[in-house]
Write an enzyme that holds these catalytic residues in place. Sequence first.
Site, PDB file in Angstrom:
ATOM      1  N   TYR A 108       0.852  -1.190   0.000  1.00  0.00           N
ATOM      2  CA  TYR A 108       0.000   0.000   0.000  1.00  0.00           C
ATOM      3  C   TYR A 108       0.885   1.237   0.000  1.00  0.00           C
ATOM      4  O   TYR A 108       1.869   1.315   0.738  1.00  0.00           O
ATOM      5  CB  TYR A 108      -0.906   0.026   1.243  1.00  0.00           C
ATOM      6  CG  TYR A 108      -1.668   1.332   1.416  1.00  0.00           C
ATOM      7  CD1 TYR A 108      -2.954   1.481   0.923  1.00  0.00           C
ATOM      8  CD2 TYR A 108      -1.083   2.421   2.067  1.00  0.00           C
ATOM      9  CE1 TYR A 108      -3.642   2.680   1.058  1.00  0.00           C
ATOM     10  CE2 TYR A 108      -1.765   3.624   2.202  1.00  0.00           C
ATOM     11  CZ  TYR A 108      -3.037   3.747   1.701  1.00  0.00           C
ATOM     12  OH  TYR A 108      -3.721   4.932   1.830  1.00  0.00           O
ATOM     13  N   GLU A 196      -3.479   7.644  -3.717  1.00  0.00           N
ATOM     14  CA  GLU A 196      -3.473   6.339  -3.044  1.00  0.00           C
ATOM     15  C   GLU A 196      -3.332   5.222  -4.078  1.00  0.00           C
ATOM     16  O   GLU A 196      -4.066   5.191  -5.064  1.00  0.00           O
ATOM     17  CB  GLU A 196      -4.773   6.152  -2.259  1.00  0.00           C
ATOM     18  CG  GLU A 196      -4.819   4.832  -1.485  1.00  0.00           C
ATOM     19  CD  GLU A 196      -6.125   4.667  -0.714  1.00  0.00           C
ATOM     20  OE1 GLU A 196      -6.107   4.855   0.506  1.00  0.00           O
ATOM     21  OE2 GLU A 196      -7.159   4.361  -1.341  1.00  0.00           O
TER      22      GLU A 196
END
Length: 388
Positions: A108, A196
């Site tokens: 991530y 993101e």
Amino acid sequence: MNIHEYQAKRILERFGVKIPRGEVAFNADEASAVAKKLGGLVVVKAQIHAGGRGKAGGIKLARTPEEARALAKQMIGGRLVTQQTGPEGKEVKRVLIEEGLHIAREFYLGIVVDRSAQCPVFIASRAGGMEIESVAHETPELIHKQFISPSVGFQAFEARKLAFGLDIPHALIDKAVQFMKGLYRVFVEMDASQVEINPFLLTEEGEFYALDAKVNFDDNALYRHKDLLELRDIDEEDPLEVQASRHGLNYIRLDGNVGCMVNGAGLAMSTMDIIKLAGGSPANFLDVGGGANAEQVRHAFEILLSDKNVRAVLINIFGGIMRCDIVANGVVDAAKSIGVRVPVVVRLEGTNVEKGREILLNSGLNFIVAAGMKDAAEKVVQSITRRP
């Protein structure tokens, strides 16, 4: 402003961030053609402005163009319900068809502004492909943060520090650093409020990809990026929020039943707080700003009354640049033109306040005039509890 995944990936690609090959499709035939072009094995991804698509069945693997066609036909025109859409879901109007990749590991990566630290923060985690909120709650030790000095920028040693935290193989550290630096360039140069990548993918061939991408932009900086306005999909936005933006109003729908019209973000936050303190629940954040005219006030009032969840309205205006009589005239005009089905509590203070109150009292309409914020909040909550 939010954009779709496929749009975000095109922006990332401009900054040297590697993305899977893929194209957007608006019907089943287009999906099949793209899958054939990419070699058959593809991923069909529903394009809506919401996360959690995979769990909701909005991301599926197709091994042949025929499977891609069938999945696209199933998704397009249907409604996808995720944790972020609410129970009503969102209609899928397009899908992204991407090549299948050989996954080795998933990570991530994200960049946001940390307001308490007053700087951007780069967030990385080995727990890719999962909701970062769950990771933060259950295994916070898997999250690594790097605060970035705005005056210095994101340095290579800071990116390496994050890469080490992700246990990326030593031979691939430089690739990971370049990937992260590309993301930071997107964040800064495009005036993003969030970038993101989840998952940030390492393939078996030793390549890094942005397998998913979410990019949000600061609305206040869009004047510098006129091209981004073309990416706006108003079908994905709340209709009342779209209507408000057309009139220069700041409106955000919430889940309560008290409509709030105020001038200034600070007063808006205070108004919502005091409504909660009085036992009520705000239905929206509506800021008409410091220099609104009677026409904007009228539109704001119409938007409030268009929300079927609103059972009472609280108008809380402090007249500085905006005069209280202008607000009063706008409210009266709107109420007379569209009709008022719910109680309206008005608290005015500041420039021309006496004239504004006089306009309300002589309007022939049943406005409830409050003496202060506390009085206004209590009266608007009481007006709801008294109604059947």
